[in-house]
Design a protein around this motif. Structure first.
Motif, mmCIF file in Angstrom:
data_model
loop_
_atom_site.group_PDB
_atom_site.id
_atom_site.type_symbol
_atom_site.label_atom_id
_atom_site.label_comp_id
_atom_site.label_asym_id
_atom_site.label_seq_id
_atom_site.Cartn_x
_atom_site.Cartn_y
_atom_site.Cartn_z
ATOM 1 N N PRO A 314 0.820 -1.213 0.000
ATOM 2 C CA PRO A 314 0.000 0.000 0.000
ATOM 3 C C PRO A 314 0.854 1.263 0.000
ATOM 4 O O PRO A 314 1.956 1.308 0.538
ATOM 5 N N SER A 315 0.316 2.282 -0.612
ATOM 6 C CA SER A 315 0.905 3.617 -0.534
ATOM 7 C C SER A 315 0.350 4.315 0.716
ATOM 8 O O SER A 315 -0.543 3.807 1.391
ATOM 9 N N TRP A 316 0.877 5.516 0.999
ATOM 10 C CA TRP A 316 0.382 6.278 2.151
ATOM 11 C C TRP A 316 -1.092 6.626 1.965
ATOM 12 O O TRP A 316 -1.876 6.543 2.924
ATOM 13 N N ARG A 317 -1.490 6.945 0.761
ATOM 14 C CA ARG A 317 -2.903 7.229 0.509
ATOM 15 C C ARG A 317 -3.757 5.987 0.725
ATOM 16 O O ARG A 317 -4.873 6.066 1.251
ATOM 17 N N ALA A 680 3.272 16.784 8.850
ATOM 18 C CA ALA A 680 4.520 16.219 8.331
ATOM 19 C C ALA A 680 4.357 15.868 6.854
ATOM 20 O O ALA A 680 3.250 15.643 6.351
ATOM 21 N N ALA A 681 5.499 15.804 6.161
ATOM 22 C CA ALA A 681 5.482 15.448 4.736
ATOM 23 C C ALA A 681 4.995 14.011 4.570
ATOM 24 O O ALA A 681 5.117 13.173 5.466
ATOM 25 N N VAL A 682 4.436 13.729 3.387
ATOM 26 C CA VAL A 682 3.922 12.384 3.106
ATOM 27 C C VAL A 682 5.083 11.387 3.129
ATOM 28 O O VAL A 682 6.122 11.620 2.493
ATOM 29 N N PRO A 683 4.940 10.292 3.857
ATOM 30 C CA PRO A 683 6.040 9.320 3.918
ATOM 31 C C PRO A 683 6.184 8.549 2.607
ATOM 32 O O PRO A 683 5.235 8.360 1.855
ATOM 33 N N ARG A 684 7.390 8.099 2.351
ATOM 34 C CA ARG A 684 7.674 7.308 1.158
ATOM 35 C C ARG A 684 7.407 5.844 1.458
ATOM 36 O O ARG A 684 8.057 5.244 2.311
ATOM 37 N N MET A 685 6.404 5.252 0.778
ATOM 38 C CA MET A 685 6.044 3.854 1.000
ATOM 39 C C MET A 685 6.376 3.045 -0.252
ATOM 40 O O MET A 685 6.575 3.576 -1.349
ATOM 41 N N ALA A 686 6.375 1.705 -0.071
ATOM 42 C CA ALA A 686 6.672 0.811 -1.193
ATOM 43 C C ALA A 686 5.643 0.969 -2.307
ATOM 44 O O ALA A 686 5.958 0.880 -3.505
ATOM 45 N N GLY A 687 4.404 1.212 -1.944
ATOM 46 C CA GLY A 687 3.358 1.342 -2.954
ATOM 47 C C GLY A 687 3.408 2.640 -3.721
ATOM 48 O O GLY A 687 2.694 2.815 -4.710
ATOM 49 N N ASP A 688 4.248 3.609 -3.279
ATOM 50 C CA ASP A 688 4.363 4.881 -3.985
ATOM 51 C C ASP A 688 5.315 4.800 -5.171
ATOM 52 O O ASP A 688 5.407 5.731 -5.965
ATOM 53 N N ALA A 689 6.091 3.711 -5.276
ATOM 54 C CA ALA A 689 7.096 3.599 -6.347
ATOM 55 C C ALA A 689 6.428 3.460 -7.698
ATOM 56 O O ALA A 689 5.355 2.894 -7.827
#
Length: 689
Positions: A314-317, A680-689
């Protein structure tokens, strides 16, 4: 005309008599008549004290005073025993005697303020009875045993009489009040959540948000009185406690759903499916409780299905969307359960199913503050010593009555943060009643012959003030009116109308009230924000202890305790200055963080070792943050290292095999990040790639 409008002003309320309030006043008057008849028949030395005890004991709700009867009687016997043991043995050392009685009274008030249940009346009555019995006889303690027995008999007769009469006539049950309060909470929660889900705002008015917590806390205090509620169709205590627990659960879930929607909407517009689900939830919240109960299960199922249809990585969203759906589902389920239980409150307990038996009868825990209770006890003891010092130094003949009356008032209002404003109204009501007392003493009673005529002549005044006592907006003024009238008349075995005595007794009462106000302003007029800070600080300390891996994990009833503490701060926050720093401490955010800590610690044993290590770092960071806040006594921003630990833990959980976007621990991490670091800034997740 609505009830609120009828009770808004005294004249209209007196013109439009309500049967329930009139029945309460009539019940109290019948109890007073029985008490006076017994007192005169058996030649009790102070019938006026028995009569006053009737109206001090009477409560408008039938269920509100019966559980207190045994506690009151036990407190009277305890105070009488202490008086008999202390006064004769210290009669030759008045300074030490005053010190002992002040210390005893302060101890009783400390225990009464700390307890917050009907058991507190045992300690309060022990303090009152010992003060009333002891102080008027410090100059002549030889007859203290006979006097003590007489006071116990008078008070016991009054308490038993008012209990029996009110039990038979049943002024009204506490159950409808509980039903109204529970329905009001459900309506408030539905409206608040519907508004929060409709637009981007979660930081609503402080008073509006905390009003919900106050309703939950008040419902729990009412539930304490239910075991002796006599009506067959009344709510069972276990069911009401279950309703309260459900309502306590609704509060953090609703605020969490609104918080996630606010965070999610800030990133991008909602996708159509989620937008339709949110709108369906808002529409459902606008329906009556019966409709919510019937259709809520399907809505909760839709929310959970959408939460489960997310990407494996999943992404942060995606995580925010899953968190929103799960919290909405949990909120809807809690609301449905609460609606069903509230509907059962008015039905016979025998037809309410087996829910109460399945839930158990474990009481809703109350948050207690030893510091506040100690302050109340010390203030009471100090006040009593000052009263007695002034009385002894001035050698005032009526000083003992002033000390006893002032001690009685001090004990009655010891639980309040700042009793001075209430005492000022007490003084005003006392002064307004003096002309009525003079009219009775010098114009009416000289023409009265016999106990029967005395009761008939007192009926207009006692019935009128009794009706005022049944009105919530004016009940606080009824007790000083009763006290002034009854004490000024001073019924004895024979009628005595002496103007000098009347003035002296009146001065003693007024002097006692004025002295109590002065002491309250000196010792008790603390800023309400100080008390609120203590409660918030206690909540921080408990969150830090729960998060600490070095401490045993004991989450039972934590949510209930936190909601109760939040409810206690509601009234204080409403009158605190808007710019006060305590508003920076968001009680609902702390409540959500505590529940997230519980979710993580419960999930910890079943997770892989690398994930456990990352979650332990988060928990230790939470523990350090809240323990630091507790020690400092002020809100402190969370460190950046905690944000990094949360992001690492979320990435570790997302990358783990068979990761579930709706896993409780992962959603708890999302909740912590949203509550602690909303900007805080949106975190970088595996699903954001």
């Amino acid at each position: 005309m609505p009830a609120t409008a009828r009770t808004a002003s005294l004249p209209w309320s007196l013109l439009l008599l309500e049967p329930q309030k009139l029945l309460f006043s009539l019940s109290s008057f019948i109890a007073a008549a029985i008490t006076l008849s017994i007192a005169f028949e058996f030649s009790l030395p102070r019938p006026w004290w028995a009569l006053l005890t009737v109206y001090v004991t009477a409560q408008p709700m039938a269920g509100a005073f019966r559980p207190k009867v045994l506690y009151r009687l036990g407190g009277i016997l305890t105070g009488a025993t202490v008086s008999i043991l202390v006064v004769p043995n210290l009669q030759h050392a008045p300074e030490l005697l005053v010190l002992c009685m002040a210390a005893w009274t302060g101890l009783c008030i400390y225990l009464a303020v700390l307890d917050r249940t009907p058991r507190a009346f045992l300690f309060q009555m022990a303090a009152l009875s010992s003060a009333v019995i002891s102080f008027p006889y410090l100059d002549d303690p030889a007859d203290v045993f006979t006097t003590t027995i007489s006071r116990v008999e008078e008070m016991a007769v009054a308490i038993v009489s008012v209990t029996v009469v009110h039990s038979l006539l049943q002024p009204w049950s506490v159950t409808p009040v509980i039903q109204d309060r529970a329905h009001a909470f459900l309506a408030h929660a539905s409206r608040w959540t519907r508004e929060a889900l409709g637009q981007r705002h979660t930081r609503l008015e402080y008073e509006h948000r905390r009003m919900l917590a106050a309703d939950v806390a008040e419902l729990g205090m009412m539930a304490i009185h239910l075991p002796s509620n006599p009506r067959p169709a009344s709510a069972g205590r276990r069911m009401v406690l279950g309703v309260q627990k459900q309502l306590a659960t609704i509060l953090p879930l609703a605020s969490a759903a609104a918080n996630r929607l606010d965070m999610l909407s800030a990133l991008a517009p909602l996708d159509p499916e989620l937008a339709r689900l949110v709108e369906a939830t808002r529409t459902w919240l606008s329906q009556p409780a019966s409709v919510q109960y019937a259709s809520g299960t399907d809505l909760a199922q839709r929310c959970r299905q959408l939460a489960e249809r997310q990407e494996t990585s999943p992404s942060w969203r995606d995580l925010l969307r899953a968190s929103l759906c799960v919290r909405m589902a949990e909120f809807v389920e809690a609301q449905v359960e609460a609606c069903g239980l509230v509907q059962q409150l008015g039905s016979p307990v025998s037809t309410s199913g087996d829910w109460p038996q399945r839930q158990g009868e474990q009481a809703f825990p109350l948050a207690r503050d030893h510091g506040l209770a100690l302050l109340a006890g010390l203030a009471t003891a100090t006040a009593i010593m000052l009263y007695c010092a002034v009385w002894i130094l001035l050698a005032w003949p009526s000083g003992s009555a002033t000390a006893a009356f002032a001690a009685l008032i001090t004990c009655s209002f010891a639980a309040q943060d700042d009793p001075a404003p209430v005492l000022s109204r007490y003084l005003g009501a006392t002064l307004l009643t003096f002309p009525l007392a003079a009219l009775y003493l010098f114009a009416v009673l000289p023409r009265v012959d016999g106990c029967g005529m005395l009761i008939v002549s007192l009926a207009p005044a006692l019935l009128g003030i009794g009706y005022v006592q049944a009105m919530p907006a004016w009940s606080a003024r009824a007790l000083p009116m009763f006290s002034c009238l009854i004490v000024a008349l001073g019924f004895l075995d024979r009628f005595i109308a002496d103007f000098a005595t009347f003035i002296n007794v009146g001065l003693a009462q007024v002097g006692g009230i004025i002295a109590t106000i002065a002491v309250a302003k000196l010792f008790r007029s603390v800023n309400v924000s100080w008390t609120a800070r203590r409660m918030i600080r206690g909540n921080w300390i408990e969150i830090g202890q729960m998060a600490s891996m070095a401490r045993p994990f004991r989450p039972v009833h934590w949510t209930s305790m936190a909601v109760d503490r939040l409810g206690q701060t509601a009234a204080r926050m409403a009158i605190a200055e808007g710019s006060d720093a305590l508003h920076a401490a968001d009680g609902l955010a702390d409540l959500r963080i505590g529940r997230n800590v519980i979710a993580i610690r419960r999930s910890l044993p079943a997770l892989p070792a690398p994930v456990q290590a990352a979650l332990r770092d988060v928990l230790e960071g939470i523990a350090q943050l809240f323990q630091t806040r507790g020690r400092a006594g002020e809100w402190l921003p969370p460190p950046a290292s905690l944000l990094a630990n949360i992001d690492v833990a979320m990435a570790s959980m997302s990358a783990a095999a068979h990761a579930e976007p709706a896993h409780p621990a992962l959603l708890a991490l999302v909740g912590m990040r949203c509550n602690l670091f909303p900007f805080a800034a949106v975190p970088r997740m595996a699903g954001d790639a």
